[in-house]
Structures are given as C-alpha cells and as structure tokens.
Motif scaffolding. Structure first.
Motif, short mmCIF file in Angstrom:
data_model
loop_
_atom_site.label_atom_id
_atom_site.label_comp_id
_atom_site.label_asym_id
_atom_site.label_seq_id
_atom_site.Cartn_x
_atom_site.Cartn_y
_atom_site.Cartn_z
N ASN A 119 -46.49 -64.73 21.50
CA ASN A 119 -45.71 -63.54 21.85
C ASN A 119 -46.64 -62.34 22.06
OD1 ASN A 119 -46.31 -62.41 19.34
ND2 ASN A 119 -44.32 -62.82 18.47
N SER A 120 -46.05 -61.21 22.38
CA SER A 120 -46.83 -60.01 22.69
C SER A 120 -47.53 -59.42 21.47
CB SER A 120 -45.91 -58.96 23.32
OG SER A 120 -44.83 -58.69 22.45
N HIS A 121 -47.26 -59.94 20.28
CA HIS A 121 -47.94 -59.48 19.06
C HIS A 121 -49.01 -60.46 18.61
CE1 HIS A 121 -45.08 -56.21 18.38
NE2 HIS A 121 -44.17 -57.04 18.85
N GLY A 122 -49.26 -61.49 19.40
CA GLY A 122 -50.27 -62.48 19.07
C GLY A 122 -49.80 -63.53 18.08
N GLU A 123 -48.51 -63.63 17.88
CA GLU A 123 -47.96 -64.61 16.95
C GLU A 123 -47.56 -65.87 17.72
OE1 GLU A 123 -45.88 -61.15 14.23
OE2 GLU A 123 -44.72 -62.16 15.78
N VAL A 124 -47.89 -67.01 17.16
CA VAL A 124 -47.54 -68.29 17.77
C VAL A 124 -46.16 -68.71 17.25
CG1 VAL A 124 -48.18 -70.72 18.02
CG2 VAL A 124 -49.96 -68.95 17.95
N PHE A 125 -45.29 -69.12 18.18
CA PHE A 125 -43.96 -69.58 17.79
C PHE A 125 -43.57 -70.77 18.67
CE2 PHE A 125 -43.25 -66.68 21.24
CZ PHE A 125 -42.12 -67.11 21.90
N ASP A 126 -42.62 -71.55 18.18
CA ASP A 126 -42.15 -72.73 18.92
C ASP A 126 -40.77 -72.47 19.47
OD1 ASP A 126 -44.36 -74.42 18.48
OD2 ASP A 126 -43.68 -74.79 16.44
N ALA A 127 -40.64 -72.60 20.79
CA ALA A 127 -39.34 -72.46 21.45
C ALA A 127 -39.45 -73.10 22.83
CB ALA A 127 -38.96 -70.99 21.57
N ALA A 128 -38.32 -73.47 23.36
CA ALA A 128 -38.28 -74.05 24.70
C ALA A 128 -38.37 -72.94 25.73
CB ALA A 128 -37.00 -74.84 24.89
#
Length: 149
Positions: A119-128
């Motif tokens: 995301n725009s904050h540099g956080e990794v996340f899982d989503a389609a």
C-alpha cells in the motif's frame, strides 16, 4: 456499644450510605442493560472502493450485541480490520443508539513478490486485485523502504 449513642448513630449512618450505594449501583446496572439503549443505527462513512456492502452487513450482524453502553467497540474494530482491504477501522458511539464506522482502505501501489500487495504506506497486505501494478521484490521489510517518497 449499645450504651453509646454516638457509635450507634455512626453505624446507622454507615448502613444508610451502604444501602443507597447498593441501590444506585443496581439502578445504573439495570439502566445500562435496558433495551431502551439498544443499538438502532450503524452508519458507515462512504465511499468505499473494495469493501462490499455484504461484508459490512455480515460484520454488523455478527458483532452488534448489547446496548449503547455495553457494545464491545474493540471487538467490532478487529472484525473490520480483518477484512482484506481495510487498513484501519474507527468506530464511535453516537447518542442515543447509534454507531459510526469509518473504514480506511489500503491503496495499492505495487505487487509484493508473487502474492501480496504494497500500500501507499509501505505495508504489505493480501487481497485480490486484477489491476496492473509494478512488482516489488526484496527482503521481508524492504517494502516500506521502497515506498519512501
């Protein structure tokens, strides 16, 4: 003690104060759990891009329990933040029987390795996500460094 009026008066005063305190506690406990203060409205602040109405309704049906005073806001916040696209959830009580939910979604800027998104904050996340994004690759915590502007 029975022949000392001052001690008897003090004992009587203490019993009256204890009785009034117990009565007050009982009335407050009854009022807090009273159906008069049940949650009647949940307002979700829009617009949302990736979170669906069905996801929101499911969480509201599962998590809204109790009254205005007994609703567990932290538990409800956790349920919303467990949705794939939700970065942060803010929930506030609105008198007399409402809740206001503000959901902040992730804004994807890149793909991370082969499975996640950044995301725009540099956080990794899982989503389609079907859109086209650049690919980031690196050690575990490098995504944040790659997004520093």
């Amino acid at each position: 003690m029975w022949d000392r009026p001052a001690a008897l008066r003090l004992l009587a005063d203490l019993l009256v104060v204890a009785s009034l305190a117990a009565l007050t506690c009982g009335l407050v406990a009854f009022a807090v759990r009273s159906p008069v203060f049940s949650i009647t409205e949940v307002k979700v602040m829009l617009p949302l891009v990736h979170v669906t109405r069905e996801q929101i309704e499911t969480i509201v049906r599962q998590e809204v329990r109790g009254t205005f005073f007994t609703q567990q806001i932290g538990r409800m916040r956790s349920a919303f933040t467990n949705l794939p696209w939700v970065r942060r959830a803010d929930i506030r009580r609105r008198w007399p029987g409402g809740l206001e939910v503000t959901l902040i979604e992730h804004v994807p800027i890149a793909r991370w390795r082969s499975s996640g998104l950044v995301n725009s904050h540099g956080e990794v996340f899982d989503a389609a996500f079907d859109g086209k994004l650049p690919m980031f690759n690196g050690p575990g915590d490098a995504a944040k460094e790659m997004t520093i502007q």
